[in-house]
Design an enzyme around this catalytic site. Structure first.
Site, mmCIF file in Angstrom:
data_model
loop_
_atom_site.group_PDB
_atom_site.id
_atom_site.type_symbol
_atom_site.label_atom_id
_atom_site.label_comp_id
_atom_site.label_asym_id
_atom_site.label_seq_id
_atom_site.Cartn_x
_atom_site.Cartn_y
_atom_site.Cartn_z
ATOM 1 N N GLU A 117 32.023 42.564 41.403
ATOM 2 C CA GLU A 117 30.933 42.507 42.108
ATOM 3 C C GLU A 117 30.458 41.531 40.644
ATOM 4 O O GLU A 117 30.237 41.626 39.620
ATOM 5 C CB GLU A 117 29.754 42.404 42.797
ATOM 6 N N THR A 118 29.588 39.627 40.627
ATOM 7 C CA THR A 118 29.129 39.222 39.453
ATOM 8 C C THR A 118 27.799 38.500 39.995
ATOM 9 O O THR A 118 27.383 37.868 41.472
ATOM 10 C CB THR A 118 29.868 38.508 38.849
#
Length: 262
Positions: free
Chosen positions: A46-47
């Site tokens: 995830e970013t």
């Protein structure tokens, strides 16, 4: 365009453990296509992208494939970035997200995430999921994610996934949780996402929105300690609050730098 970029290991107090997330502060929202490209280039589960306007903090999460409705470890990483690296004034953060308002507080080296509860209900197991599992579950439940309950911690450690079969399933934005009562914790789990660049998520905060109420009811206790048994592993300090859950953990900064979008 030059942007700050931080990579933080969440739900751990050791580098190279827990779940790595990238965090990118923004002044204004970039096109969704660009946010997805950045997440894909970062190549972590995830970013998180956030905008701190001074009055509220807008927060969004992207995998290398899609935008997520909820992500625990990237929320914890964002809180760590703001409080420990960017000198945010105060120890309580309020995020505006696709899952509504989320609050994170910081005390005694722990970040406390206040998330919605997602109690799973009894369900049938799709045939393709069953065929992809090396060990069959004893019980099957479902909320956003499938929650597969096993007899022992050893079962959770030993489960293998046939990815060729598993990737035929489309569960966007959910996944498959495997869980059992723990030996040195209240419960253990692992989390798998079909059709994802990263099959097994190292530590999944959002999955505990279902695991916490489930195990709180089954074990008859409100405060629980959980382990996610991925290769990197993670520790989660949990509390059931009926319609909400508290998920707490630590974080370590791995890197700080910049990215250029053109």
């Amino acid at each position: 365009m030059k942007l700050e970029l931080y990579q933080i290991d969440a739900f751990t107090d050791e580098l190279f453990m827990g779940n790595p997330a990238c965090v990118v502060p923004l002044k204004n929202w970039l096109p969704d296509e660009m946010l997805l490209k950045i997440a894909r280039e970062n190549a972590v589960a995830e970013t998180a992208f956030f905008i701190d306007s001074g009055e509220e903090i807008q927060l969004r999460w992207f995998t290398p494939e899609i935008e997520m409705d909820l992500c625990g470890h990237a929320t914890l990483a964002t809180a760590h970035c703001l409080i420990s690296l960017l000198q945010y004034p105060g120890n309580i953060l309020t995020f505006q997200t696709k899952s509504g308002q989320l609050k994170v507080s910081f005390e005694n080296d722990l970040y406390y995430l206040d998330f919605p509860s997602r109690m799973p209900v009894l369900s049938d197991l799709p045939e393709q999921i069953s065929e992809a599992l090396s060990i069959q579950p004893r019980e099957v439940f479902k909320a956003r994610d499938y929650v597969l309950v096993y007899d022992s911690e050893d079962d959770i450690r030993n489960i293998r996934i046939n990815r060729a079969i598993f990737d035929l399933i489309n569960l966007d934005p959910g996944g498959v949780i495997v869980t059992a009562k723990g030996e040195k914790s209240d419960f253990v789990s692992r989390f798998f996402t079909p059709q994802a660049a990263i099959l097994e998520d190292p530590v999944t905060g959002s999955a505990h929105c279902s695991l916490i109420p489930f195990w709180a009811q089954r074990l008859g206790k409100k405060d629980l300690f959980a382990l996610q048994l991925s290769e990197r592993q993670g520790q989660l300090y949990c509390k059931d609050q009926n319609d909400r859950v508290i998920i707490a953990g630590k974080a370590k900064t791995y890197s700080a730098g910049f990215l250029w979008t053109e």
